[in-house]
Design a protein around this motif. Structure first.
Motif, short mmCIF file in Angstrom:
data_model
loop_
_atom_site.label_atom_id
_atom_site.label_comp_id
_atom_site.label_asym_id
_atom_site.label_seq_id
_atom_site.Cartn_x
_atom_site.Cartn_y
_atom_site.Cartn_z
N UNK A 286 51.26 65.05 87.23
CA UNK A 286 52.60 65.61 87.11
C UNK A 286 52.52 66.94 86.38
N UNK A 287 53.13 67.97 86.96
CA UNK A 287 53.14 69.28 86.31
C UNK A 287 54.53 69.61 85.76
N UNK A 288 55.56 69.01 86.36
CA UNK A 288 56.92 69.09 85.80
C UNK A 288 57.68 67.87 86.30
N UNK A 289 58.97 67.83 86.03
CA UNK A 289 59.75 66.63 86.36
C UNK A 289 59.85 66.36 87.85
N UNK B 3 42.06 68.67 93.66
CA UNK B 3 41.08 69.36 94.50
C UNK B 3 41.58 70.74 94.91
N UNK B 4 42.85 70.84 95.28
CA UNK B 4 43.39 72.13 95.65
C UNK B 4 43.42 73.08 94.45
N UNK C 98 44.85 70.96 85.13
CA UNK C 98 46.30 70.91 84.98
C UNK C 98 46.80 72.10 84.17
N UNK C 99 46.11 72.42 83.10
CA UNK C 99 46.51 73.57 82.30
C UNK C 99 46.37 74.86 83.10
N UNK D 22 49.24 78.35 92.54
CA UNK D 22 48.77 77.01 92.88
C UNK D 22 49.96 76.17 93.31
N UNK D 23 49.83 75.52 94.47
CA UNK D 23 50.94 74.76 95.04
C UNK D 23 51.42 73.66 94.10
#
Length: 335
Positions: free
Chosen positions: A17-20, A27-28, A60-61, A69-70
């Motif tokens: 999870x990168x945001x809500x 991999x991407x 993630x960071x 990045x998608x």
């Protein structure tokens, strides 16, 4: 980190999870950042140890700092169980102080059973009520993912073997349990003459189909790393079906702690990376006016079934009914 296994554009992926509203595919992200990435599945990520977990955290960071990045909308993914094919799922039975009043006799140690990985379904995926299941109901539980090989573990060191936590719905078929009940005479060596046997009256029911049928293991949505959950023994648990709350509880009411369950199981079965220990049902009704959890029968109630555990999110599964006649399992002429 809040890790997930999911399918997007017909490709199975793992990410975080990168945001809500969004996740990133590890991999991407690694490709966009020019970094190596070797874990194709959550099981491989867990087995990779601290090095793989650190690499995931750095990805993630990096994704947070790189708008190119998608970010994949959660609304567009098909959720998979966080660990899609764990080697085993160990369910800890009657591990809630609320069940003490129902115990006629019980051992003073954790009892556990096994569920097959084929019972697992992901968040938002349907629990299918097949005709042969008859009556069956949810059981909201804290799932513990094992990080590394655990054999004969010291309980004071057991948390070192925890990778993280997820939500498990230990779906249970009471009608199948009743059908499989056996009242018989078991044979044991005689205490005064071990070369002879004696009969002892027993009741039993094997936890196979009534705990492990297809769809009897919803799990997810997240695999939450251990650092995100300071105390797994103080998490609120709520379970509802069709909007009606059937259970409100807290993991502080577990009879045996996470450390004790891992230590005990590891004295009999080696726990491996990615194995799941499901800690027992949180089933306090939470109010005299509420129906008990066992009344939440998927054979007659509409979904969804929602289980929320603090810090872990909400696992939600619709209920679908399959009226297909399963057919006779007996060979012709064997009735």
């Amino acid at each position: 980190m809040y890790l997930a296994s999911f399918r997007f554009r017909d490709i199975e992926r793992i990410g975080a999870r990168i945001d809500d509203d969004h996740v990133v595919d590890f991999r991407e992200a690694a490709g966009a950042l020019g970094r190596p990435w070797d874990s194709a599945t959550m099981l491989e990520l867990i087995a990779g140890g601290e090095a793989a977990l650190d690499a995931a955290s750095r990805l993630l960071e990096g994704a947070r700092d790189n708008p190119d990045i998608d970010r994949i909308p959660m609304a567009d993914i098909a959720w998979l169980p966080p660990v899609t094919r764990p080697g085993k799922i160990c369910g800890v039975a009657l591990n809630n102080s609320a069940s003490d009043a129902r115990k006629i006799s019980a051992p003073d140690h954790p009892m556990f059973f096994l569920k097959p990985s084929t019972c697992l379904v992901g968040h938002r995926q349907p629990i299918v009520a097949r005709r042969q299941y008859m009556g069956f109901h949810p059981e909201p539980e804290l799932g513990v993912a094992i990080s590394r090989l655990a054999r004969n573990v010291d309980p004071t060191a057991a948390m070192r073997h925890v990778f993280g936590y997820t939500i498990v719905n230990d779906v249970t078929g009471n009608d199948m349990r009743a059908e499989d009940r056996v009242h018989y005479y078991a044979l044991y060596p005689r205490p005064d003459d071990p070369d002879e046997v004696e009969k002892r009256e027993q009741h039993l029911s094997y936890t196979a189909r009534y705990k492990g049928a297809d769809g009897f293991g919803p799990a997810g949505p997240w695999l939450v790393t251990r650092d995100e959950v300071p105390d797994p023994h103080d998490l609120d648990v709520v379970c509802s079906v069709g909007g009606e709350v059937f259970a409100e509880d807290n993991t502080r009411h577990y009879t045996f702690r996470v450390e004790e369950a891992i230590a005990y199981i590891s004295r009999y079965m080696t726990l491996e990376p990615g194995d799941i220990v499901s800690m027992g049902t949180a089933f306090r009704a939470g109010g005299a006016a509420r129906r008990p959890l066992h009344a939440a029968n998927f054979a007659r109630l509409d979904g969804p079934c929602d289980i929320s555990i603090s810090r872990l999110g909400t696992l939600s599964n619709p209920i679908e009914r399959d009226a297909t006649e399963p057919g006779d399992w007996r060979l012709p002429g064997r009735r």
